[in-house]
Design a protein around this motif. Structure first.
Motif, mmCIF file in Angstrom:
data_model
loop_
_atom_site.group_PDB
_atom_site.id
_atom_site.type_symbol
_atom_site.label_atom_id
_atom_site.label_comp_id
_atom_site.label_asym_id
_atom_site.label_seq_id
_atom_site.Cartn_x
_atom_site.Cartn_y
_atom_site.Cartn_z
ATOM 1 N N MET A 130 0.844 -1.193 0.000
ATOM 2 C CA MET A 130 0.000 0.000 0.000
ATOM 3 C C MET A 130 0.887 1.254 0.000
ATOM 4 O O MET A 130 1.772 1.376 0.852
ATOM 5 C CB MET A 130 -0.879 -0.016 1.249
ATOM 6 N N VAL A 131 0.640 2.135 -0.939
ATOM 7 C CA VAL A 131 1.473 3.337 -1.027
ATOM 8 C C VAL A 131 1.269 4.221 0.201
ATOM 9 O O VAL A 131 2.212 4.769 0.751
ATOM 10 C CB VAL A 131 1.127 4.109 -2.319
ATOM 11 N N MET A 132 0.024 4.330 0.616
ATOM 12 C CA MET A 132 -0.268 5.247 1.724
ATOM 13 C C MET A 132 -0.257 4.476 3.043
ATOM 14 O O MET A 132 -1.142 3.673 3.296
ATOM 15 C CB MET A 132 -1.647 5.881 1.486
ATOM 16 N N SER A 133 0.756 4.702 3.864
ATOM 17 C CA SER A 133 0.791 3.980 5.133
ATOM 18 C C SER A 133 0.068 4.806 6.203
ATOM 19 O O SER A 133 0.077 6.031 6.158
ATOM 20 C CB SER A 133 2.230 3.703 5.551
ATOM 21 N N LEU A 134 -0.529 4.100 7.129
ATOM 22 C CA LEU A 134 -1.373 4.769 8.117
ATOM 23 C C LEU A 134 -0.702 4.772 9.484
ATOM 24 O O LEU A 134 0.242 4.028 9.731
ATOM 25 C CB LEU A 134 -2.739 4.090 8.175
ATOM 26 N N SER A 135 -1.210 5.612 10.370
ATOM 27 C CA SER A 135 -0.604 5.744 11.694
ATOM 28 C C SER A 135 -0.785 4.459 12.491
ATOM 29 O O SER A 135 -1.713 3.684 12.253
ATOM 30 C CB SER A 135 -1.247 6.906 12.450
ATOM 31 N N SER A 136 0.099 4.250 13.455
ATOM 32 C CA SER A 136 0.037 2.983 14.182
ATOM 33 C C SER A 136 -1.206 2.880 15.047
ATOM 34 O O SER A 136 -1.766 1.805 15.220
ATOM 35 C CB SER A 136 1.301 2.767 15.007
ATOM 36 N N THR A 149 -4.067 3.797 14.274
ATOM 37 C CA THR A 149 -5.149 3.397 13.389
ATOM 38 C C THR A 149 -5.255 1.881 13.302
ATOM 39 O O THR A 149 -6.338 1.320 13.371
ATOM 40 C CB THR A 149 -4.897 3.971 11.986
ATOM 41 N N ALA A 181 -5.496 9.435 11.101
ATOM 42 C CA ALA A 181 -5.223 8.205 10.344
ATOM 43 C C ALA A 181 -3.809 8.199 9.774
ATOM 44 O O ALA A 181 -3.229 7.139 9.562
ATOM 45 C CB ALA A 181 -6.240 8.049 9.217
ATOM 46 N N ASN A 241 1.892 9.835 12.910
ATOM 47 C CA ASN A 241 2.409 9.270 14.154
ATOM 48 C C ASN A 241 3.143 10.365 14.920
ATOM 49 O O ASN A 241 3.604 11.337 14.320
ATOM 50 C CB ASN A 241 3.412 8.148 13.843
#
Ligand SMILES: Cc1ncc(COP(=O)(O)O)c(C=O)c1O
Lengths: 234, 388
Positions: A1-7, A9, B104, B107
């Motif tokens: 996935m190109v767009m990584s999300l915050s942990s 999330t 979302a 961090n």
């Protein structure tokens, strides 16, 4: 996935909380329907005051004061987008990241909000910086829980639609630490209007109001007029 | 609140303090908040009236299916962005959208690049994640478009995202397609996400036109678009916005949304659906109205000796008030107290903008004329009194 999300999330996926009393179709009581039409006639389609329309805050505050013999002020009360936002705003604003939250019952109601805040849930009330006490847990359990908490611990008391009259702010020394939250108008067919409230001690009120404003600016205008009329028609 | 109290404030707090002051002045003309004065179009209101009479169900957290579909169709129709309902999340105004996007994505320790001046309501959403924002300067001589080289200079291994607001609140600048392409190349090279707040996208003034960052080749997977119904359809009080993003990001934001506010009010979503399914003729009417107002207010501001570039989009003038010899904060306060006109000082949108004013076009033309006359006379008095 190109767009990584915050942990944080990743921890939340699959832990959604369903909104209370959501199932089925809800017909608004006639007073609420009338209020919607009147508000539209008056052009009530703009942002409202951040904490909510004053007559609704006055009404909710008066009802809480009458039922629980509190001295809450309309200026310290904020109308929220459902009980969900009331819980969320409290959890973000009244605990620091790394802080500890204890839920007397229904931990699922606040677990996600605690994760977003970077706070941890604890089984021990004595460790908590914030305790979540739903009225449905019962007076006895609430008293027992609150007898254990640290002196500065904040208490989020969630009123439900039962007609309980006990309120933890009545316990010695707690008045300035209890935020009261609840849903509005569920019994008036207003589940779809998504309104709740939080009534805060004077000191905590501005921070909670500012956070709510940063999150959603204000609550839905028409919903507020609908709720006002529905509550007044009691 | 006294001037001494006001002086201590900046950002969103400053804006709200001035709005509270204005409430005490019965004939105050509000050129402050970005809340369209025009009523929500009648066909939208009618949709709400008829829905209110019937039983309604609480919508799914991500939004009513039909509304998500209509928003997706419009994104394809208006911007050529290939998306479906699964790429859409309905939010409690664009405002909640921006909180969800930041939660979302970011961090603690991450950096997000934010052009300066900025819509300062993003500050809290960013701060809440533990990330920090890095200001990227923009310049009047560029019409406040962003310079890709200023972005590139500030990219670090911690850069997670770039936040664009186009058209911009407060400057009225836009990101032009040629800038957008350069930014897209940077995003691919340095692997960052572009968050594009296009909430004023329906109001871009000729010869410019709005283009959507997500429409650039290969960018749909790197762009999160944020928008809503508030500004486009004069629906601020209904609280309906939306986010368009890759499906996994939408699922994540929906999960967060179930904890922030849950579903958006059903009646509001029904109204938004009517707007989304329309042919946008109401928007074309709004556009003509705002365009005319922009000319009228622009003439007034010129007559006052304020300096500004013509806004390329949105509802705002971003004017340099240095020639009055007064700091914008003092000047705003004075204009409110003496001329009963509410405008916002630049420091509500960035710490260094102490000479700028943000002035909206969101009043009928005759009121704008009156506001300009009051401001002109107050500023003339000021100049005569030697402050200027
Ligand atoms: C740039 C920008 N984004 C988002 C918003 C949020 O608007 P709403 O929550 O009413 O959709 C605003 C409102 O002023 C704005 O100026």
């Amino acid at each position: 996935m190109v767009m990584s999300l915050s942990s944080r999330t990743a921890e939340l996926i699959g832990r959604d909380v369903p909104p209370s009393a959501a199932a089925g179709a809800h017909r608004m009581v006639q007073a609420a329907i009338d209020a919607v039409n009147d508000a539209l006639d008056r052009g009530e389609t703009h942002y409202t005051d951040r904490p909510g329309i004053l007559p609704l805050r006055q009404k909710v505050s008066a009802l809480l004061n009458e039922r629980f013999r509190l001295a809450s002020r309309p200026s310290d009360l904020t109308i929220t987008c459902g009980l969900t936002e009331a819980r969320f705003v409290c959890l973000q604003q009244l605990v620091e990241p790394g802080g500890t939250v204890h839920a007397l019952a229904h931990p699922e109601a606040v677990a996600g909000a605690a994760t977003i805040r970077g706070a941890v849930l604890s089984q021990a009330a004595a460790e908590a910086d914030l305790v979540f006490v739903p009225a449905s847990a019962g007076e006895e359990a609430i008293r027992a829980c609150l007898s254990l908490i640290k002196p500065q611990c904040m208490v989020v008391y969630e009123v439900d639609s039962e007609q309980e009259t006990f309120h933890p702010a009545a316990l010695p020394g707690l008045a300035e630490q209890v935020v009261t939250i609840g849903d509005l108008g569920l019994d008036k067919g207003l589940a779809t209007a998504r309104l709740g409230y939080l009534a805060a001690p004077h000191q905590s009120a501005p921070g909670l109001r500012d956070f709510k404003q940063a999150l959603t600016i204000c609550s839905t205008n028409l919903s507020q007029w609908a709720a006002l009329n529905a509550v007044e028609a009691l | 609140m006294t001037f001494a109290d006001i002086k201590k404030l900046d950002g969103a707090k400053l804006r709200y303090a001035l709005m509270d002051l204005a409430k005490e002045i019965p004939d105050a003309i509000a050129l402050g908040r970005g809340d369209p004065d025009l009523p929500t179009p009648e066909f939208i209101v009618e949709a709400a009236r008829s829905a209110a009479r019937e039983p309604m169900t609480v919508a799914p957290v991500a939004g009513m299916g039909e509304l998500r579909e209509a928003i997706a169709r419009n994104a394809v129709r208006d911007h050529g962005v290939e998306v479906t309902a699964d790429n859409v999340l309905v939010t409690t105004g664009g405002q909640e959208g921006l909180f969800l996007v930041m939660s979302a994505l970011l961090n603690p320790g991450d950096e997000i690049l934010v052009p300066d001046p900025r819509y300062s309501s993003y500050d809290q959403a960013i701060a809440h994640t533990g990330a920090s924002f890095i200001s990227v300067p923009t310049y009047a001589e560029d019409g406040f478009d962003v310079r890709p080289e200023e972005i590139e200079k500030r990219i670090t291994p911690r850069t997670k995202a770039l936040l664009l607001v186009t058209p911009s609140n407060p400057t009225g600048g836009i990101v032009r397609p040629e800038t957008g392409e350069k930014i897209a190349a940077l995003a691919r090279k340095h692997n960052f996400v572009v968050v594009s707040d296009e909430i004023y996208g329906k109001f871009v003034w000729e010869p410019y036109s709005h283009f959507s960052m997500a429409s650039l080749p290969g960018m749909a997977e790197r762009v999160i678009t944020l928008s809503g119904f508030s500004k486009a359809y004069a629906m601020t009080g209904w609280r309906v916005g939306y986010v368009i993003a890759p499906e996994h990001a939408i699922r994540a934001m929906a999960a967060i949304k179930s904890h922030t506010t849950g579903p958006v009010a059903t009646l509001s979503q029904v109204a938004a659906l009517a707007a989304a399914r329309s042919d946008d003729s109401c928007v074309r009417e709004f556009r003509a109205t705002y365009d005319e107002r922009r000319r009228i207010l622009g003439d007034g501001l010129k007559a006052m000796g304020l300096e500004f570039g013509e806004p390329r989009g949105g509802f705002f003038f971003w004017a340099d008030a240095s020639s009055t010899g007064m700091r914008a904060l003092e000047l705003s306060y004075l204009l409110l107290k003496e001329a009963h006109v509410l405008i916002f000082p630049g420091t509500a949108f960035g710490e260094t903008w102490s000479n700028h004013l943000r002035i909206t076009t969101l009043q009928p033309t005759e009121v704008l004329v009156e506001a300009a006359a009051r401001m002109t006379s107050a500023i003339a008095t000021l100049r005569r009194s030697g402050a200027a």
